[in-house]
Enzyme design. Structure first.
Site, PDB file in Angstrom:
ATOM      1  N   GLY A  84     -36.531 107.708-104.941  1.00  6.73           N
ATOM      2  CA  GLY A  84     -37.297 107.068-103.874  1.00  6.73           C
ATOM      3  C   GLY A  84     -37.834 105.740-104.327  1.00  6.73           C
ATOM      4  O   GLY A  84     -38.011 105.511-105.528  1.00  6.73           O
TER       5      GLY A  84
ATOM      6  N   GLY B 262     -44.316 108.346-103.612  1.00  8.35           N
ATOM      7  CA  GLY B 262     -44.996 109.593-103.951  1.00  8.35           C
ATOM      8  C   GLY B 262     -44.225 110.505-104.880  1.00  8.35           C
ATOM      9  O   GLY B 262     -44.444 111.715-104.875  1.00  8.35           O
ATOM     10  N   LYS B 263     -43.350 109.946-105.703  1.00  8.66           N
ATOM     11  CA  LYS B 263     -42.569 110.781-106.615  1.00  8.66           C
ATOM     12  C   LYS B 263     -43.474 111.449-107.652  1.00  8.66           C
ATOM     13  O   LYS B 263     -43.426 112.668-107.852  1.00  8.66           O
ATOM     14  CB  LYS B 263     -41.500 109.940-107.331  1.00  8.66           C
ATOM     15  CG  LYS B 263     -40.514 109.301-106.386  1.00  8.66           C
ATOM     16  CD  LYS B 263     -39.497 108.479-107.118  1.00  8.66           C
ATOM     17  CE  LYS B 263     -40.056 107.241-107.791  1.00  8.66           C
ATOM     18  NZ  LYS B 263     -40.551 106.235-106.872  1.00  8.66           N
ATOM     19  N   THR B 264     -44.286 110.632-108.294  1.00 12.67           N
ATOM     20  CA  THR B 264     -45.184 111.171-109.310  1.00 12.67           C
ATOM     21  C   THR B 264     -46.131 112.197-108.694  1.00 12.67           C
ATOM     22  O   THR B 264     -46.366 113.274-109.246  1.00 12.67           O
ATOM     23  CB  THR B 264     -45.971 110.025-109.957  1.00 12.67           C
ATOM     24  OG1 THR B 264     -45.059 109.008-110.345  1.00 12.67           O
ATOM     25  CG2 THR B 264     -46.729 110.495-111.166  1.00 12.67           C
TER      26      THR B 264
ATOM     27  N   HIS C 293     -44.518  74.957 -87.372  1.00 14.80           N
ATOM     28  CA  HIS C 293     -43.623  75.841 -88.109  1.00 14.80           C
ATOM     29  C   HIS C 293     -43.784  77.298 -87.637  1.00 14.80           C
ATOM     30  O   HIS C 293     -42.814  77.955 -87.256  1.00 14.80           O
ATOM     31  CB  HIS C 293     -43.926  75.712 -89.611  1.00 14.80           C
ATOM     32  CG  HIS C 293     -43.084  76.552 -90.499  1.00 14.80           C
ATOM     33  ND1 HIS C 293     -42.139  76.028 -91.347  1.00 14.80           N
ATOM     34  CD2 HIS C 293     -43.038  77.892 -90.692  1.00 14.80           C
ATOM     35  CE1 HIS C 293     -41.563  76.993 -92.012  1.00 14.80           C
ATOM     36  NE2 HIS C 293     -42.092  78.147 -91.637  1.00 14.80           N
ATOM     37  N   GLU C 294     -45.025  77.770 -87.629  1.00 11.57           N
ATOM     38  CA  GLU C 294     -45.255  79.168 -87.256  1.00 11.57           C
ATOM     39  C   GLU C 294     -44.984  79.400 -85.770  1.00 11.57           C
ATOM     40  O   GLU C 294     -44.417  80.425 -85.396  1.00 11.57           O
ATOM     41  CB  GLU C 294     -46.687  79.594 -87.602  1.00 11.57           C
ATOM     42  CG  GLU C 294     -47.040  79.508 -89.087  1.00 11.57           C
ATOM     43  CD  GLU C 294     -46.089  80.286 -89.975  1.00 11.57           C
ATOM     44  OE1 GLU C 294     -45.504  81.285 -89.510  1.00 11.57           O
ATOM     45  OE2 GLU C 294     -45.912  79.887 -91.145  1.00 11.57           O
TER      46      GLU C 294
HETATM   47  P1  ADP Z   1     -44.115 106.721-107.161  1.00  7.46           P
HETATM   48  O1  ADP Z   1     -44.255 107.568-108.359  1.00  7.46           O
HETATM   49  O2  ADP Z   1     -43.078 107.175-106.210  1.00  7.46           O
HETATM   50  O3  ADP Z   1     -43.969 105.260-107.448  1.00  7.46           O
HETATM   51  P2  ADP Z   1     -46.743 107.661-106.707  1.00  7.46           P
HETATM   52  O4  ADP Z   1     -46.494 109.112-106.630  1.00  7.46           O
HETATM   53  O5  ADP Z   1     -47.305 107.151-107.964  1.00  7.46           O
HETATM   54  O6  ADP Z   1     -45.463 106.826-106.324  1.00  7.46           O
HETATM   55  O7  ADP Z   1     -47.670 107.267-105.479  1.00  7.46           O
HETATM   56  C1  ADP Z   1     -48.726 106.365-105.615  1.00  7.46           C
HETATM   57  C2  ADP Z   1     -49.872 106.773-104.728  1.00  7.46           C
HETATM   58  O8  ADP Z   1     -49.554 106.607-103.365  1.00  7.46           O
HETATM   59  C3  ADP Z   1     -50.237 108.221-104.870  1.00  7.46           C
HETATM   60  O9  ADP Z   1     -51.145 108.401-105.888  1.00  7.46           O
HETATM   61  C4  ADP Z   1     -50.845 108.540-103.519  1.00  7.46           C
HETATM   62  O10 ADP Z   1     -52.203 108.178-103.504  1.00  7.46           O
HETATM   63  C5  ADP Z   1     -50.114 107.638-102.581  1.00  7.46           C
HETATM   64  N1  ADP Z   1     -49.020 108.336-101.897  1.00  7.46           N
HETATM   65  C6  ADP Z   1     -47.718 108.040-101.983  1.00  7.46           C
HETATM   66  N2  ADP Z   1     -46.988 108.854-101.205  1.00  7.46           N
HETATM   67  C7  ADP Z   1     -47.842 109.711-100.623  1.00  7.46           C
HETATM   68  C8  ADP Z   1     -47.690 110.798 -99.713  1.00  7.46           C
HETATM   69  N3  ADP Z   1     -46.501 111.172 -99.237  1.00  7.46           N
HETATM   70  N4  ADP Z   1     -48.799 111.447 -99.321  1.00  7.46           N
HETATM   71  C9  ADP Z   1     -50.006 111.085 -99.787  1.00  7.46           C
HETATM   72  N5  ADP Z   1     -50.221 110.088-100.627  1.00  7.46           N
HETATM   73  C10 ADP Z   1     -49.158 109.374-101.063  1.00  7.46           C
HETATM   74 ZN    ZN Z   2     -41.735  80.109 -92.149  1.00  6.78          ZN
HETATM   75 MG    MG Z   3     -44.330 106.980-110.274  1.00  6.94          MG
END
Ligand code: ADP
Ligand code: ZN
Ligand code: MG
Length: 607
Positions: free
Chosen positions: A203, A208-210, A425-426
């Site tokens: 992802g 939210g992988k971690t 421009h905008e």
């Molecule tokens: P990744 O590891 O994918 O880069 P993280 O898991 O570190 O992302 O996500 C960073 C933060 O974003 C999390 O600590 C959380 O606070 C928030 N977050 C991301 N995805 C979700 C989700 N599906 N639900 C709730 N919080 C989320």
């Molecule tokens: Zn522009």
């Molecule tokens: Mg991460």
């Protein structure tokens, strides 16, 4: 090196301390007055002196009034010689108490012994510190090969569970299975099923992988070893591999458990591509991970979860059955997910009653979970700075822009001329977007600089889109080019303000040709293989899989797309000149225009 410097300063400190001590001893003598020999003779003649103590190099005089004086003399000149030399009446000396003394106590010792002792003392201290830092390095060396994986505590109070993760339904379903494997492995084994060893979370950053991996550990209530791929990569060859061994040894001991390798692309890149030394190290580390995963006995219940946002660079060997054969994809959140994520993160924040998180969700397509969490945090900070008790809608809206475009820079004041150019421009972007039926509708126009940009126009899709048509892309190209075109038409020349517009337009046009097969003359194929090459630290490098002739054609096609889009934009601008001028006038006056105000000027959008 740092240590050496530190030690040096410690010495300097000690040295200074001793010096100060020294001078303090000397100073204790300085309270008495130093006088010359003549004065002493005078005083003796006047019978003012009550006592004289004779030291090696000085005489200490006590006067009858109680005052003390010091008279320096040559060391080998005796007091009696002095008296003789100055022709002093001996009778005058009768009353004076004369003593011959050696230097007394501490100050004597300090003066005689310290000059000898000091070097030894310094050498001693130096040795001590050197020994200490060497010992430190040794113990560090010993633990070098051990993994620095952090084991999270089972009894953690603020444990993360699936409830804390919004959206990503399919991913959660898949991972619920993993939780069951960990909780009741025998159920699956009895059925003859092989328990998966590796789960790969894919992802974009911030999806939210971690978080999800932590939630799995929380749900399963098992130990969770957390390590980042980059922690395997060290200066010395072989460290990574030894850390992997150590990590898995620890994990097997506390089975069932989860080993979570975050950012696995740091070690799991395709082997054999690239040059340079750090590469071998990564290969060894990766090999070791593969060996360990293969080496699990069937009854060892360790599940390895790995996360990456670069699945394209992973080594195919990692994805083989028996390794990370489960792939779980975390999508960007859609409207409903965004709302759910906002709700989770808004829980601990006091929101005003009229705050509508759906509205915020609607305005934030393309935001990741992390962006949304950040948005709410920024809003809370903003509300605090405004001395509010609750977060209101305006803080939330402002935070959207802040997260999207960077902080507002009110201090970066544009000159009248620059303001005018920016307004045109905008307005150009906005008018072209408004009158291109397939482009995203305008949400907001502003000529207040934010981040890098002098002004900005936000266009947002009305719904989440997963597919795009060629028409949409060409109209998007027109919108991107509009700013540049209008500067040319109105002011006769262009500014640097459209650099990033042009770059984005060029990249988009290139993608249309090389990736999406949208060019008619080049036909149904893609061009260019994204091959990962590591060469002296630089990264992605596109491999050409087409001839020089095709390359020329691609360039011609890109130009063709851009020319067409520019023509289209110019047409719209000419036709809608009147509306354009009105928008510019209002922009110059108010600096920002919301969607409603804009549509009042130019009329509702036809699509
Ligand atoms: P990744 O590891 O994918 O880069 P993280 O898991 O570190 O992302 O996500 C960073 C933060 O974003 C999390 O600590 C959380 O606070 C928030 N977050 C991301 N995805 C979700 C989700 N599906 N639900 C709730 N919080 C989320
Ligand atoms: Zn522009
Ligand atoms: Mg991460």
């Amino acid at each position: 090196m740092k240590n050496l410097l530190k030690n040096f300063f410690v010495f300097l400190g000690i040295f200074l301390f001793i010096a100060i001590l020294f001078s303090a001893f000397n100073n204790s003598n300085k309270t008495v007055e130093k006088v010359g020999l003549e004065t002493l003779i005078n005083q003796i003649n006047k019978q003012e002196v009550s006592a004289i103590a004779i030291y090696d190099s000085e005489l200490k005089i006590t006067l009858k009034q109680g005052k003390e004086e010091i008279v320096k003399k040559e060391i080998n000149e005796t007091f009696s010689q002095l008296i003789k030399n100055f022709n002093i009446d001996l009778i005058k000396l009768v009353d004076i108490k004369i003593e011959v003394k050696e230097k007394e106590g501490m100050s004597y010792w300090m003066e005689t012994a310290l000059p000898f002792l000091l070097p030894f003392l310094l050498i001693g201290v130096l040795l001590f510190f050197m020994m200490r830092s060497v010992q430190g390095a040794n113990t560090r060396m010993m633990s070098f090969g051990q993994s620095q994986a952090k084991e999270s505590n089972k009894e953690n109070k603020d444990k993360i569970t699936f409830k804390d993760v919004a959206g990503v339904k399919e991913a959660k379903e898949e991972l619920k299975e993993v939780v069951e494997f960990l909780k009741q492995p025998q159920k699956f084994v009895e059925m003859g099923a092989r328990i998966p060893r590796g789960v790969l979370l894919l992802g974009n950053p911030g999806t939210g992988k971690t978080l999800l991996a932590r939630a799995v550990a929380g749900e399963a209530d098992v130990p969770f070893f957390n390590i980042s791929g980059s922690e395997f990569v060290e200066m010395f060859v072989g460290v990574g591999a030894s850390r992997v061994r150590d990590l898995f040894r620890r994990a097997k001991k506390s089975s069932p458990c989860i080993v979570f390798i975050d950012e696995i692309d740091a070690v799991g890149r395709r082997r054999g591509a690239g040059l340079g030394g750090s590469h071998d190290e990564r290969e060894q580390t990766l090999n070791q991970i593969l060996v360990e995963m293969d080496g699990f006995e069937p009854n060892v219940n360790v599940i390895v979860i790995a996360a990456t946002n670069r699945p394209d660079v992973l080594d195919p060997a990692l994805l083989r059955p028996g390794r990370f054969d489960r792939r779980v994809i975390l999508d960007e959140p859609d409207l409903a997910d965004r709302k759910a994520i906002l709700q989770i993160h808004a829980k601990k924040k006091p929101l005003a009653k009229n705050v509508s998180l759906s509205k915020i969700a609607m305005r934030t397509p393309g935001f990741s979970g992390a962006d949304l969490a950040n948005l709410l945090n920024e809003a809370a900070i903003l509300a605090t700075r405004r001395n509010k008790k609750i977060i209101e809608m305006e803080e939330l809206f402002e935070s959207i822009e802040k997260v999207m475009l960077g902080p507002e820079r009110k201090s970066k004041i544009l000159s009248e001329k620059e303001k005018k150019i920016t307004a045109y421009h905008e307005a150009g972007h906005a008018i072209v977007a408004h009158f291109s039926p397939h482009a995203n509708p305008v949400q907001k126009i502003s000529i207040i600089s934010r981040g890098q940009a002098a002004g900005f126009t936000i266009t947002l899709p009305t719904e989440d889109k997963h597919m795009h048509t060629k028409t949409e892309f060409t109209e998007e190209l027109s919108v991107l080019l509009a700013g540049h075109i209008i500067e040319q038409d109105i002011f006769g020349e262009v500014t640097t303000g459209s650099t990033s517009d042009l770059r984005r337009a060029t990249n988009l046009a290139r993608k249309l040709v090389t990736d999406f097969g949208m060019s008619e003359s080049l036909g149904l194929r893609t061009f260019g293989e994204k091959e990962e090459m590591i060469f002296l630290g630089s990264d992605a490098h596109e491999q050409r899989n087409y001839s020089e002739k095709i390359a020329e054609q691609i360039d011609a096609e890109i130009s063709c797309f851009i020319d067409k889009a520019a023509h289209q934009a110019r047409g719209i601008i000419k036709a809608k000149k009147e509306e354009l001028e009105k928008v510019v006038a209002v922009l110059l006056e108010k600096e920002t225009l919301e969607k409603e105000e804009f549509e009042e000027i130019v009329g509702a959008r036809v699509s």
